[in-house]
Design a protein around this motif. Structure first.
Motif, PDB file in Angstrom:
ATOM      1  N   ASP A 187       0.062   4.550  14.297  1.00 45.48           N
ATOM      2  CA  ASP A 187       1.133   3.774  13.663  1.00 45.48           C
ATOM      3  C   ASP A 187       0.680   2.330  13.418  1.00 45.48           C
ATOM      4  OD1 ASP A 187       2.663   6.032  13.871  1.00 45.48           O
ATOM      5  OD2 ASP A 187       3.862   5.335  15.579  1.00 45.48           O
ATOM      6  N   ALA A 188      -0.022   1.747  14.389  1.00 45.61           N
ATOM      7  CA  ALA A 188      -0.481   0.357  14.254  1.00 45.61           C
ATOM      8  C   ALA A 188      -1.470   0.234  13.093  1.00 45.61           C
ATOM      9  CB  ALA A 188      -1.129  -0.108  15.558  1.00 45.61           C
ATOM     10  N   LYS A 189      -2.362   1.221  12.955  1.00 50.37           N
ATOM     11  CA  LYS A 189      -3.344   1.233  11.861  1.00 50.37           C
ATOM     12  C   LYS A 189      -2.633   1.347  10.515  1.00 50.37           C
ATOM     13  CE  LYS A 189      -7.686   3.282  13.119  1.00 50.37           C
ATOM     14  NZ  LYS A 189      -8.560   2.174  12.793  1.00 50.37           N
ATOM     15  N   ALA A 190      -1.653   2.262  10.438  1.00 51.28           N
ATOM     16  CA  ALA A 190      -0.922   2.489   9.186  1.00 51.28           C
ATOM     17  C   ALA A 190      -0.197   1.204   8.771  1.00 51.28           C
ATOM     18  CB  ALA A 190       0.055   3.653   9.344  1.00 51.28           C
ATOM     19  N   ALA A 191       0.443   0.551   9.760  1.00 53.27           N
ATOM     20  CA  ALA A 191       1.200  -0.669   9.459  1.00 53.27           C
ATOM     21  C   ALA A 191       0.257  -1.802   9.057  1.00 53.27           C
ATOM     22  CB  ALA A 191       2.033  -1.072  10.675  1.00 53.27           C
ATOM     23  N   ALA A 192      -0.853  -1.970   9.786  1.00 52.29           N
ATOM     24  CA  ALA A 192      -1.769  -3.092   9.530  1.00 52.29           C
ATOM     25  C   ALA A 192      -2.377  -2.994   8.137  1.00 52.29           C
ATOM     26  CB  ALA A 192      -2.866  -3.121  10.591  1.00 52.29           C
ATOM     27  N   GLN A 193      -2.642  -1.767   7.668  1.00 49.36           N
ATOM     28  CA  GLN A 193      -3.337  -1.618   6.377  1.00 49.36           C
ATOM     29  C   GLN A 193      -2.416  -1.122   5.277  1.00 49.36           C
ATOM     30  OE1 GLN A 193      -7.167   0.451   6.816  1.00 49.36           O
ATOM     31  NE2 GLN A 193      -6.949   0.161   9.010  1.00 49.36           N
ATOM     32  N   ASN A 194      -1.140  -0.946   5.621  1.00 47.23           N
ATOM     33  CA  ASN A 194      -0.158  -0.441   4.658  1.00 47.23           C
ATOM     34  C   ASN A 194      -0.618   0.888   4.044  1.00 47.23           C
ATOM     35  OD1 ASN A 194       2.261  -0.499   3.340  1.00 47.23           O
ATOM     36  ND2 ASN A 194       1.503  -1.739   1.606  1.00 47.23           N
ATOM     37  N   ILE A 195      -1.047   1.806   4.898  1.00 46.97           N
ATOM     38  CA  ILE A 195      -1.494   3.128   4.435  1.00 46.97           C
ATOM     39  C   ILE A 195      -0.607   4.192   5.089  1.00 46.97           C
ATOM     40  CG2 ILE A 195      -3.889   2.495   3.930  1.00 46.97           C
ATOM     41  CD1 ILE A 195      -4.686   3.494   6.707  1.00 46.97           C
ATOM     42  N   SER A 196      -0.700   5.430   4.596  1.00 44.65           N
ATOM     43  CA  SER A 196       0.160   6.505   5.110  1.00 44.65           C
ATOM     44  C   SER A 196      -0.311   6.919   6.503  1.00 44.65           C
ATOM     45  CB  SER A 196       0.107   7.719   4.182  1.00 44.65           C
ATOM     46  OG  SER A 196      -1.174   8.300   4.259  1.00 44.65           O
TER      47      SER A 196
END
Ligand code: NAD
Length: 256
Positions: A194-203
């Motif tokens: 979730d943190a990765k998705a949020a940080a990079q605005n990816i799915s």
């Protein structure tokens, strides 16, 4: 295979601990559960396997509560044959920014708890001349990743503790080994996705592929069921002379 035996699995209300508890229960072991969050669901899942199950809410960061849980397990089940030190937490930050309270909590919950539970469970196991201590370390007990200093230090420590305990008891029926998973899709890892998705605005799917692609050549998560099967093997007669190993199930992570 494990009828009449009792397993205490720390951090077993969720994820890997619950998977291992269910695998041991499926072999007939009675189970002492531990951990936070929903308790009734996990208790029902284990009871459905036809064994006795109890729960103790010890905070694994607190030695006195660990001692109370060990004493209660002896009272309820008459002893501890299998101890699975699994409870663990994570925090991700560069070392110079790492919150001191997170460092202390990770060392207490991921490392010192295994020492406390082991020192208190060992006398009963040695008196019975049979016991299995299984420490859920991590591939981070074998290799490091950036921004996980406390976790990597704790897990390397768990692997060291595993070897020392194995050697001290090598001529007895008590074995001590570590399991070192790579990525397992539990709440602990979902937070990192979730943190990765949020940080990079990816799915979520893209973040998951990225997470696996960085470290795990198989591009597959290891499952709690697979880890449970490894724990069952370590408890089997074939595991009698497996001592002090740190066995990775990591899709090739540490082979690189
Ligand atoms: P999880 O968050 O799903 O489960 C952790 C369990 O520990 C929960 O039952 C939680 O309630 C319990 N817990 C947390 N703090 C506690 C405390 N202070 N006292 C008592 N219980 C506490 O996580 P998981 O992924 O199943 O992790 C289990 C173990 O496996 C941890 O030691 C973790 O480091 C290790 N591990 C996980 C992965 C992974 O990819 N998920 C990989 C390698 C190792």
């Amino acid at each position: 295979m494990l009828h009449g035996k009792t397993a205490l699995v720390t951090g077993s209300t969720s994820g890997i601990g619950l998977g291992i508890a269910k695998a041991l229960a499926a072999q007939g072991a009675n189970i002492m559960l531990n951990g936070f969050g929903d308790v009734q669901g996990p208790q029902a899942e284990v009871a459905a396997l036809g064994v006795q199950v109890d729960y103790h809410g010890a905070d694994m960061g607190k030695p006195a509560e660990i001692a109370d849980m060990i004493a209660r397990t002896h009272t309820v089940f008459g002893g501890i044959d299998i101890l699975v030190n699994n409870a663990g937490i994570q925090h991700v930050a560069r070392t110079e920014n790492f919150p001191v309270d997170r460092w202390d909590a990770i060392i207490a919950i991921n490392l010192s708890s295994a020492f406390h539970a082991t020192r208190l469970a060992l006398p009963g196991m040695l008196a019975a001349n049979w016991g299995r201590i299984i420490n859920v370390a991590s591939v981070h007990g074998l290799v490091a990743s950036a921004e996980k200093s406390a976790y990597v230090a704790a897990k390397h420590g768990v692997v060291g503790l595993t070897k020392a305990v194995a050697l001290e008891n090598a001529t007895t029926g008590v074995t001590c080994n570590a399991i070192c998973p790579g990525w397992v899709l539990t709440p602990l890892v979902q937070k990192q996705v979730d943190a990765k998705a949020a940080a990079q605005n990816i799915s979520n799917a893209a973040a998951t592929r990225q997470l696996l692609g960085e470290k795990e050549p198989s591009m597959q998560f290891t499952t709690p069921e697979e880890l449970g099967a490894l724990a069952v093997f370590l408890c089997s007669p074939a595991g009698n002379n497996v001592r002090g190993v740190a066995w990775n199930m990591d899709g090739g992570w540490a082979a690189q």
